[in-house]
Design an enzyme around this catalytic site. Structure first.
Site, PDB file in Angstrom:
ATOM      1  N   ASP A 188      69.404  66.216  32.486  1.00 17.88           N
ATOM      2  CA  ASP A 188      69.706  66.445  30.988  1.00 17.88           C
ATOM      3  C   ASP A 188      70.237  65.168  30.288  1.00 17.88           C
ATOM      4  O   ASP A 188      70.556  64.323  30.842  1.00 17.88           O
ATOM      5  CB  ASP A 188      70.830  67.770  30.786  1.00 17.88           C
ATOM      6  CG  ASP A 188      70.357  68.988  31.291  1.00 17.88           C
ATOM      7  OD1 ASP A 188      69.321  69.310  31.178  1.00 17.88           O
ATOM      8  OD2 ASP A 188      71.315  69.858  31.492  1.00 17.88           O
ATOM      9  N   TYR A 236      74.546  66.854  43.878  1.00 15.94           N
ATOM     10  CA  TYR A 236      75.053  66.304  42.802  1.00 15.94           C
ATOM     11  C   TYR A 236      76.343  65.908  43.046  1.00 15.94           C
ATOM     12  O   TYR A 236      77.225  66.689  43.502  1.00 15.94           O
ATOM     13  CB  TYR A 236      75.172  67.220  41.491  1.00 15.94           C
ATOM     14  CG  TYR A 236      73.646  67.179  40.913  1.00 15.94           C
ATOM     15  CD1 TYR A 236      73.340  66.514  39.862  1.00 15.94           C
ATOM     16  CD2 TYR A 236      72.608  68.243  41.269  1.00 15.94           C
ATOM     17  CE1 TYR A 236      72.026  66.364  39.307  1.00 15.94           C
ATOM     18  CE2 TYR A 236      71.459  68.300  40.699  1.00 15.94           C
ATOM     19  CZ  TYR A 236      71.078  67.558  39.764  1.00 15.94           C
ATOM     20  OH  TYR A 236      69.796  67.612  38.912  1.00 15.94           O
TER      21      TYR A 236
END
Length: 252
Positions: free
Chosen positions: A52, A110
């Site tokens: 994003d 992540y």
């Protein structure tokens, strides 16, 4: 025609995200421009994990097809000449034609970085989440254990998710402290839209004392509502690693 794979590092602070959009700068559009300049072809790239706006990557995996034959070092140096300073191709490798950066992936990892100090960081303001209230990582770690394994993570996705299935399998989730930094390390087969940031925000609610440890379990069972969970800002999130089956060998 050959298929090549790239390992790409970027600071996502100044970009609308991975995916190209009209009138705004994206990681995808910058890469396609640079690759097209080097190859004198119109290049289309595919990534392993669409990040994003404001999210960073230490090793995004990207593939593309080209007719140009040149050395791996020539590709790396040539493409980097046409990229801005906050995007860098770390390595290039040939790969089997059956490979797809997104659909061949078996897991994504992540890391989320929180600067946990009463005084915010000026230097790292776009690369961490500056959070002033003390975080109890022991409580956060206990809460994180409820999320391990395969579950329906509907409550941890944000509106705009295009995924048909909301079941995901979290293989690894650790919360550690290094001085003023709290790091949340998570690996799963895949993630829903903003799932990592919603999980981080929820764990922070536990860590600061706003919610009990068992609140995470309540969230997980609440498929239809959010129970007032919060979304962590994009600035602290990094795509660290994407894993593939062993028969796809990359020459890094």
């Amino acid at each position: 025609m050959q298929k090549l794979v790239l390992g790409v590092e970027y600071d996502g602070s100044m970009y609308c995200g991975w995916q190209k959009q009209k009138c705004v700068s994206s990681i995808q559009s910058c890469l396609e421009y640079a690759l097209s300049k080097v190859s004198s072809e119109s290049i289309l790239v595919f990534c392993g994990g669409r990040t994003d706006s404001g999210v960073h990557a230490l090793e995004q995996i990207v593939h593309f097809e080209t007719q140009l034959k040149c050395s791996r070092s020539a590709w790396t140096l040539g493409v980097n000449c046409h990229l801005p300073n906050d995007i860098c191709v770390r390595w290039v490798s040939e790969v089997d034609n059956s490979f797809h950066a997104r659909f061949s992936a078996i897991s994504r990892r992540y890391c989320y970085f929180i600067y946990n100090n009463r005084i915010r960081s000026a230097v790292f303001c776009k690369r961490v989440w500056s959070y002033s209230r003390f975080l109890d990582v022991n409580k956060m770690s206990k809460a994180a254990q409820y999320l391990l394994g395969e579950n329906d993570f509907s409550v941890f996705r944000s509106s705009g998710s295009q995924s048909c299935s909301t079941n995901r399998n979290i293989y690894h989730l650790r919360v550690i402290r290094q001085g003023h930094y709290v790091v949340i390390d998570i690996r799963a087969n895949a993630f829903l839209y903003r799932m990592v940031r919603n999980i981080v925000g929820s764990l922070v609610e536990v860590g600061c004392g706003n919610k009990p440890v068992t609140w995470i379990l309540e969230l997980l069972k609440n498929y239809r509502g959010s129970l007032n969970r919060i979304t962590a800002p994009a600035s602290g999130l990094y795509l660290v690693e994407i894993k593939y089956p062993r028969y796809y060998l990359f020459q890094k």
